[in-house]
Design an enzyme around this catalytic site. Structure first.
Site, PDB file in Angstrom:
ATOM      1  N   THR A  42       0.901  -1.162   0.000  1.00 29.96           N
ATOM      2  CA  THR A  42       0.000   0.000   0.000  1.00 29.96           C
ATOM      3  C   THR A  42       0.928   1.196   0.000  1.00 29.96           C
ATOM      4  OG1 THR A  42      -1.954  -0.896   1.129  1.00 29.96           O
ATOM      5  CG2 THR A  42      -1.446   1.360   1.623  1.00 29.96           C
ATOM      6  N   ARG A  54     -14.299  -6.989  -2.006  1.00 25.96           N
ATOM      7  CA  ARG A  54     -13.722  -6.771  -0.656  1.00 25.96           C
ATOM      8  C   ARG A  54     -13.164  -5.339  -0.562  1.00 25.96           C
ATOM      9  NH1 ARG A  54      -8.309  -5.249   1.277  1.00 25.96           N
ATOM     10  NH2 ARG A  54      -8.031  -6.154   3.324  1.00 25.96           N
ATOM     11  N   VAL A  55     -13.463  -4.670   0.522  1.00 29.30           N
ATOM     12  CA  VAL A  55     -12.900  -3.336   0.768  1.00 29.30           C
ATOM     13  C   VAL A  55     -12.056  -3.419   2.034  1.00 29.30           C
ATOM     14  CG1 VAL A  55     -13.440  -0.945   1.369  1.00 29.30           C
ATOM     15  CG2 VAL A  55     -14.804  -2.127  -0.357  1.00 29.30           C
ATOM     16  N   GLY A  56     -10.862  -2.842   1.992  1.00 34.90           N
ATOM     17  CA  GLY A  56      -9.952  -2.905   3.143  1.00 34.90           C
ATOM     18  C   GLY A  56     -10.080  -1.690   4.047  1.00 34.90           C
ATOM     19  N   ASP A  57      -9.052  -1.486   4.855  1.00 34.49           N
ATOM     20  CA  ASP A  57      -9.062  -0.409   5.856  1.00 34.49           C
ATOM     21  C   ASP A  57      -8.756   0.966   5.265  1.00 34.49           C
ATOM     22  OD1 ASP A  57      -6.471  -1.537   5.291  1.00 34.49           O
ATOM     23  OD2 ASP A  57      -5.658  -0.214   6.839  1.00 34.49           O
ATOM     24  N   THR A  77      -0.760   0.558   6.881  1.00 35.07           N
ATOM     25  CA  THR A  77      -0.571  -0.492   5.877  1.00 35.07           C
ATOM     26  C   THR A  77      -0.530  -1.825   6.596  1.00 35.07           C
ATOM     27  OG1 THR A  77       1.025  -1.503   4.361  1.00 35.07           O
ATOM     28  CG2 THR A  77       1.923   0.059   5.949  1.00 35.07           C
ATOM     29  N   GLY A  78      -1.182  -2.816   6.025  1.00 33.13           N
ATOM     30  CA  GLY A  78      -1.168  -4.120   6.676  1.00 33.13           C
ATOM     31  C   GLY A  78      -2.447  -4.878   6.383  1.00 33.13           C
ATOM     32  N   GLY A 132      -5.779  -5.414   6.322  1.00 29.10           N
ATOM     33  CA  GLY A 132      -6.832  -4.432   6.502  1.00 29.10           C
ATOM     34  C   GLY A 132      -7.957  -4.814   7.441  1.00 29.10           C
TER      35      GLY A 132
HETATM   36  N1  ASP Z   1      -4.191  -2.396   4.189  1.00 28.13           N
HETATM   37  C1  ASP Z   1      -4.371  -2.786   2.822  1.00 28.13           C
HETATM   38  C2  ASP Z   1      -5.675  -3.524   2.715  1.00 28.13           C
HETATM   39  O1  ASP Z   1      -5.967  -4.324   3.566  1.00 28.13           O
HETATM   40  C3  ASP Z   1      -3.291  -3.639   2.287  1.00 28.13           C
HETATM   41  C4  ASP Z   1      -1.897  -3.283   2.708  1.00 28.13           C
HETATM   42  O2  ASP Z   1      -1.653  -2.288   3.322  1.00 28.13           O
HETATM   43  O3  ASP Z   1      -1.005  -4.043   2.391  1.00 28.13           O
HETATM   44  O4  ASP Z   1      -6.366  -3.344   1.749  1.00 28.13           O
END
Ligand code: ASP
Length: 325
Positions: free
Chosen positions: A192, A220-223, A243-244, A246
């Site tokens: 991200t 799917r929607v992330g954070d 980032t991570g 989500g």
């Molecule tokens: N946080 C992002 C998500 O879950 C992905 C990422 O940061 O690697 O969509």
């Protein structure tokens, strides 16, 4: 008697000046900026020196865009948008051009932007034909009464407001495609991009943009576009871009939790962020990290994964560009 009035009015004038000096939004404040290019599982052995150098030089080039804006007295909002746009255009990162693929081979991008003076925010989710989702997130913030727009509606809104549209094939990169194939054989991978900044006027802003998690399900929607989860800015506390994984960042409202610890418990930026990222998230098995700044120009970068692509700069000359712990 005259002298007495004179000295009272002089003292009042001095008090007023001191008060105005302290409370003026233009009171001198140090700018600072940080970016991330994703937390993840990079290990040095899997990369050549040239590849690692390329990541670093692209992060530096992106950061330089933000530094130039902030040094010239520009806003943190412009700085974070321009930095993230640069990273979106670079195929190395999982955002914009380099967005990862969903399980069924599409690209669904999420982005959000927020400014800390009035808590205005804009976000888009699940878009596959907008070249720079971060700028459409800003359009949502500035040109609509909404905060979050998704899918076709977000694309139509982007088009109507002059955003650059692209064919879905624009997001095809060999790297992301091969990554999906590897993940389908079960390798874990994230990424991200994000940027946070405080400008000379003491205003905070945060921006985050992503292709999401490779191999994610359609829809799917992330954070990232969820305000308070992956993106948050509040002049009372801090600006955060995450980032991570989500789903954990949504459930633990990570970005807002850091801000809340500062606001309600009076914790410092670094204490608050470390509690959330290195303790709460670790206990929950939520992998990832954050970049954050506060209005005093403190920068904090925290992650619980082997790597987080990251860079920062401060008005006092401090600089850093790193990948591993
Ligand atoms: N946080 C992002 C998500 O879950 C992905 C990422 O940061 O690697 O969509």
């Amino acid at each position: 008697m005259k002298n007495k009035y004179l000295s009272i009015s002089l003292s009042l004038a001095t008090l007023l000046l001191i008060f105005m000096g302290c409370s003026s939004p233009e009171s001198p404040s140090q700018w600072a900026i940080a970016l991330h290019g994703g937390a993840g599982y990079m290990v040095p052995e899997n990369y050549t020196d040239a590849q690692l150098e390329q990541y670093k030089s692209e992060m530096q080039a992106a950061l330089n865009k933000g530094i130039a804006i902030l040094e010239n007295g520009g806003t943190s909002l412009d700085a974070v948008e321009q930095v993230v746009r640069y990273l979106e255009d670079c195929p190395l990162f999982n955002a914009g051009k380099g967005a990862v693929f969903t399980h069924d081979g599409r690209n669904e991008l999420d982005a959000a932007i927020m400014e800390g003076s009035e808590l205005r925010a804009g976000a888009v989710a699940g878009v596959g034909d907008i070249k720079n989702p971060i700028s459409t997130a800003r359009l949502v913030m500035e040109k609509s009464p909404h905060v979050l727009m998704v899918g076709k509606g977000a694309s139509l809104f982007a088009q109507q407001n002059g955003a650059e549209m692209v064919d879905s094939s624009y997001f095809y990169t060999e790297g992301s495609w091969k990554e999906l194939q590897r993940i389908l054989e079960s390798e874990k991978k994230m990424g991200t991009v994000g940027c946070v900044a405080v400008d000379k006027h003491g205003n905070l802003a945060a921006a985050t943009s992503t292709g999401g998690m490779s191999n994610k399900r359609y829809g799917r929607v992330g954070d990232v576009p969820i305000i308070g989860a992956g993106t948050y800015a509040n002049n009372k506390t801090c600006a955060v871009s995450a980032t991570g994984h989500g789903e954990f960042f949504i459930r633990y409202t990570v970005a807002h939790d850091i801000s809340a610890l500062m606001e309600y418990k009076g914790l410092s930026l670094s204490n608050a962020a470390d509690i959330v990222v290195l303790d709460k998230l670790v206990k929950a098995k939520g992998d990832g990290g954050i970049i954050a700044v506060d209005t005093k120009g403190n920068v904090h970068l925290a992650f619980n994964t082997p790597s987080m692509l990251r860079a920062y700069a401060k008005a006092n000359g401090e600089r850093g560009v790193e990948i591993f712990k």
